[in-house]
Design a protein around this motif. Structure first.
Motif, short mmCIF file in Angstrom:
data_model
loop_
_atom_site.label_atom_id
_atom_site.label_comp_id
_atom_site.label_asym_id
_atom_site.label_seq_id
_atom_site.Cartn_x
_atom_site.Cartn_y
_atom_site.Cartn_z
N LYS A 233 -24.20 12.00 53.76
CA LYS A 233 -22.93 12.57 54.27
C LYS A 233 -23.00 13.12 55.69
O LYS A 233 -21.96 13.36 56.32
CB LYS A 233 -22.38 13.64 53.32
CG LYS A 233 -22.92 15.05 53.52
CD LYS A 233 -22.45 15.97 52.44
CE LYS A 233 -23.15 17.32 52.62
NZ LYS A 233 -23.20 18.09 51.43
N GLU A 279 -16.51 15.89 50.87
CA GLU A 279 -17.04 16.75 51.94
C GLU A 279 -16.42 16.37 53.28
O GLU A 279 -16.07 17.24 54.08
CB GLU A 279 -18.57 16.61 52.01
CG GLU A 279 -19.32 17.29 50.88
CD GLU A 279 -19.43 18.79 51.07
OE1 GLU A 279 -19.08 19.28 52.16
OE2 GLU A 279 -19.85 19.47 50.12
N ALA A 342 -17.48 20.41 45.12
CA ALA A 342 -17.03 19.90 46.43
C ALA A 342 -15.50 19.76 46.45
O ALA A 342 -14.85 20.09 47.45
CB ALA A 342 -17.68 18.55 46.72
N THR A 346 -12.88 21.75 48.87
CA THR A 346 -11.94 21.00 49.70
C THR A 346 -10.51 21.44 49.44
O THR A 346 -9.69 21.52 50.37
CB THR A 346 -12.09 19.49 49.43
OG1 THR A 346 -13.45 19.12 49.64
CG2 THR A 346 -11.20 18.66 50.33
#
Length: 782
Positions: A233, A279, A342, A346
């Motif tokens: 990532k 992410e 995650a 977000t």
């Protein structure tokens, strides 16, 4: 060269023949490996191109591009670089007349191929790659702003240009932190393919119009998929940072929509891949700020919540519903858990960019998705169903907590409507301790509007609260209306939640924080009185111990009461009240430290079984408190009345309520709405005084109501079964007879407006007329 240039300028019609001749010479020299003459011919072409800007240059350009193409086709790196440099010079020239038939397809393909050069010599490989990047930059500059040129934004071109740039960007050192702006880089860095490709990518994206964003972003995501670059990532985040900083701000939401669509498309991919996409979404949302969500606010959150539910299902079932043919894919639960965290993070990132009214809508939306026990929405049954419900509840409440963090609103009544608050508070009656804790934390986030929450993280009996530097504002009119409407509901749920056996230290700290923040943010005199009554009721709960609470819970309730009364006494600044509270606390410090927060809420709690033999001097006395506060203008009658929570329909959904309480509640509702009672009630004239009495709470009426309710509950708990059955049967018979009357009235046809006529048998028979012929009063017609 000077003479040739002068001749070309004075006779521009000869340019195309000059170009054709030079092109022919160059092609012959290349095939004969006479590279010196090749360089001379290219230099001549370059200088003529730079000097001549007449309308007939188009034909000359055709010859020039043919020569550049010939050089790029050569296997010699030096000739490829020479051709690229000439093309870059040509790309920087602004032509006066457009060309309708020129094609750059070959150059896009060839420059992209050079970007992927795998030459054995590192220096030569670097030079070829840099030439390829410069060539692509030249193509973009030449075509991007000219509508008559070949459309560089077509997928066939973007699918070559963007991956070529990313391929070179990918080989940069991952650990190096880069500035969002390319202006702060050194000259040495600018010479690397990675830095050059980054500048080229920024330039490309900066020129992208609204309709071209999709074609530019799609190849990025395909490249990240093909090279498995979502999982670490780091590179994916870096790519999208470049994208978000480069595109025009009003187009940000298009990138977010593309990412959300890609997340949906990868809903059956490995959890690490989905976590990487999420992410990237989180980082992109922070950069885009208010432009990240765009016009479809709820669609963004709906997608994220849908992925959350899918992940929970994957973790529980261990499969993607047989999506993978010819083999099984092992789902790792800890990876799914990472993905869920995650998504929650977000969700918070997106919500932080929204204005208050939209955040309020999002919170309502999330709360509507939480599966809660209700009369209209039954939950999944069975062991698997319970697990799914519990995990979904926890994840969605975590998301709600993220969204509510930092939520600021001036009017609590509009920000927290009844439908939202009812559903949220109903979760405090659930058996799961983790869910109850989340609800308390969410309530704290809503109420804390001045950042006082961190000051109440730990429970203590601090002797001087001025060191906390609390930010206290006068309670606004809107807050007063909010508390008037919802205070009893809040107190009731706080009281019921403090009775739970599974409560731990975190629950009591959250309850203390909630009590303290209500006192600071939403309190007027009436609210302060009710909060003191509530805390004294908690002390009574621990003292009487009808619910057989564990020792720790009883001591914790005593300690919670001491901490809160210590705080509220200093906030009210009534000397006699402060003195009584401090006397009790000092007495506890000497004789019963296990009833103070410092003893109970430590790493190793100090508990004692002497809680059943407590003297009156170490308890807070309701009579004393009502006496000292009554002298300062507080409602002493209300203060001296013990707090008793009101029972509602909600209790029927709680698993811990007894059958007696449930039946009594149903009968109470029936008796309250009984037609007989309505007939007995005399018609009351409505005056100003009547309305005033209805608005101002009457203590006497409340007490009568409580006493009546207590008697009903006691009757159904202690009376013989036969008596209860007979009572309920009589009620049921009465209800059935009333229903029969209603049905008769409903089914019977309406009388004829013109009166009745006698039928053949002598019985009066009423005429039924169609609905459209009936005469209705004006007020009934819309």
């Amino acid at each position: 060269m000077e003479k040739l240039t002068f001749y070309a300028l004075s006779a521009p019609e000869k340019l195309d023949r000059i170009g054709a001749y030079l092109s022919e010479k160059l092609i012959r020299d290349v095939s004969r490996h006479r590279y010196g003459y090749v360089c001379i011919a290219m230099e001549a072409l370059d200088q003529l191109l730079m000097a001549c800007h007449c309308q007939s240059i188009n034909l000359f350009v055709e010859s020039f591009l043919k020569m550049v193409a010939k050089l790029l086709e050569s296997e010699k790196p030096d000739l490829q670089i020479l051709g690229t440099n000439s093309f870059v010079k040509f790309a920087n020239i602004e032509e006066d007349t457009p060309s309708y038939h020129r094609s750059y397809d070959f150059f896009v393909s060839r420059f992209s191929e050079m970007c992927h050069s795998s030459h054995d010599d590192l220096d030569i490989r670097t030079k070829i790659r840099m030439s390829g990047i410069k060539g692509l930059q030249g193509v973009v500059r030449k075509t991007v702003n000219d509508e008559l040129q070949a459309n560089i934004w077509d997928p066939q071109h973007m699918d070559k240009i963007v991956p070529s740039l990313l391929y070179n960007l990918q080989h940069a050192e991952e650990a190096e932190s880069r500035s969002p702006s390319p202006l702060q880089t050194t000259e040495k860095e600018k010479e690397s393919p990675a830095e050059l490709s980054e500048r080229c990518l920024r330039e490309l994206l900066g020129r992208a119009a609204y309709g071209n964003i999709k074609n530019a972003i799609k190849p990025v995501m395909i490249h990240l998929d093909n090279h498995s670059l979502w999982e670490p990532k780091t590179f994916a985040v870096r790519c999208f940072k470049i994208i978000m900083y480069s595109i025009q701000p009003q187009h940000s939401h298009l990138v977010i929509q593309q990412l959300l669509g890609h997340l949906d498309a990868n809903s059956r991919s490995a959890a690490t891949v989905r976590a990487g996409i999420v992410e990237v979404l989180s980082e992109a949302a922070v950069i885009a700020a208010s432009g990240s969500v765009g016009p479809t606010v709820l669609e963004v959150f709906n997608t994220l919540l849908r992925q959350l539910r899918l992940s929970i299902d994957y973790a529980l079932t261990g499969s993607y519903d047989c999506a993978i043919i010819g083999g099984t894919k092992i789902i790792k639960e800890h990876e799914e858990r990472m993905f869920q965290e995650a998504v929650i993070k977000t969700t918070g990132s997106f919500a932080s960019t929204l204005p208050t009214y939209q955040r309020s809508e999002v919170m309502l939306f999330i709360m509507s998705k939480v599966p809660l026990p209700s009369l209209h929405h039954p939950l999944d049954t069975g062991r698997a169903g319970e697990n799914r419900n519990r995990l979904t509840q926890i994840m969605l409440l975590k998301s709600l907590l993220q969204v509510s963090t930092g939520f600021q609103c001036s009017n609590m009544l509009t920000a927290l409507p009844s439908s939202f608050l009812d559903r949220l508070l109903s979760a405090t009656l659930m058996e799961d301790a983790e869910i109850r804790l989340f609800v308390l934390q969410i309530l704290i986030s809503f109420i804390d509007r001045h950042g006082n929450k961190p000051k109440f993280q730990t429970i203590s009996t601090i002797s001087d609260i001025s060191i906390l530097k609390l930010k206290v504002d006068k309670c606004s009119r809107q807050d007063t209306v909010f508390m008037k409407k919802h205070s009893q509901q809040l107190y009731r749920h706080m009281y019921l939640s403090c009775k739970e056996e599974s409560n731990g230290r975190a629950h009591y700290e959250a309850l203390y924080g909630l009590l303290a923040l209500i006192s600071i943010e939403l309190a007027n005199e009436e609210v302060v009185v009710d909060l003191i009554r509530l805390v004294l009721a908690m002390q009574e709960l621990a003292l009487v111990n009808e619910d057989n609470l564990p020792l720790y819970n009883r001591c914790a309730l005593y300690a919670l009461g001491a901490a809160y009364l210590n705080l509220i006494s200093q906030l009210t600044t009534v000397p006699a009240f402060c003195q009584h509270i401090h006397e009790v606390i000092e007495m506890r410090q000497k004789e019963a430290p296990y009833l103070l927060p410092e003893g109970v809420f430590a790493e190793k709690p100090r508990l004692s079984r002497n809680v059943d033999r407590l003297g009156p001097e170490i308890l807070f006395r309701q009579s004393k408190i009502s006496e000292v506060l009554g002298g300062s203008g507080y409602n002493s009658d209300r203060l001296s009345t013990p707090y008793v929570p009101q029972l509602t329909d909600e209790d029927r959904l709680s698993k811990r309520k007894s059958i007696g309480e449930t039946i009594s509640l149903q009968v109470e509702v029936e008796s309250r709405n009984s037609p007989e009672k309505e007939e007995r009630a005399p018609a009351e004239e409505i005056t100003y005084e009547t309305l005033k009495k209805a608005i101002v709470d009457s203590v006497a009426v409340e007490e009568q109501e409580r006493e009546r309710r207590r008697q009903v509950v006691e009757k159904f708990q202690k009376a013989p079964f036969e008596e209860i059955a007979a009572h309920c049967g009589a009620r049921a018979t009465l209800l059935q007879s009333k229903l029969n009357q209603i049905f008769e009235i409903t089914i019977r046809p309406p009388p004829s407006p013109s009166g009745t006529i006698t039928a053949a048998y002598g019985q009066p028979q009423s005429h039924s007329i169609p609905v459209y012929e009936m005469k209705f009063p004006d007020l009934c017609v819309y």
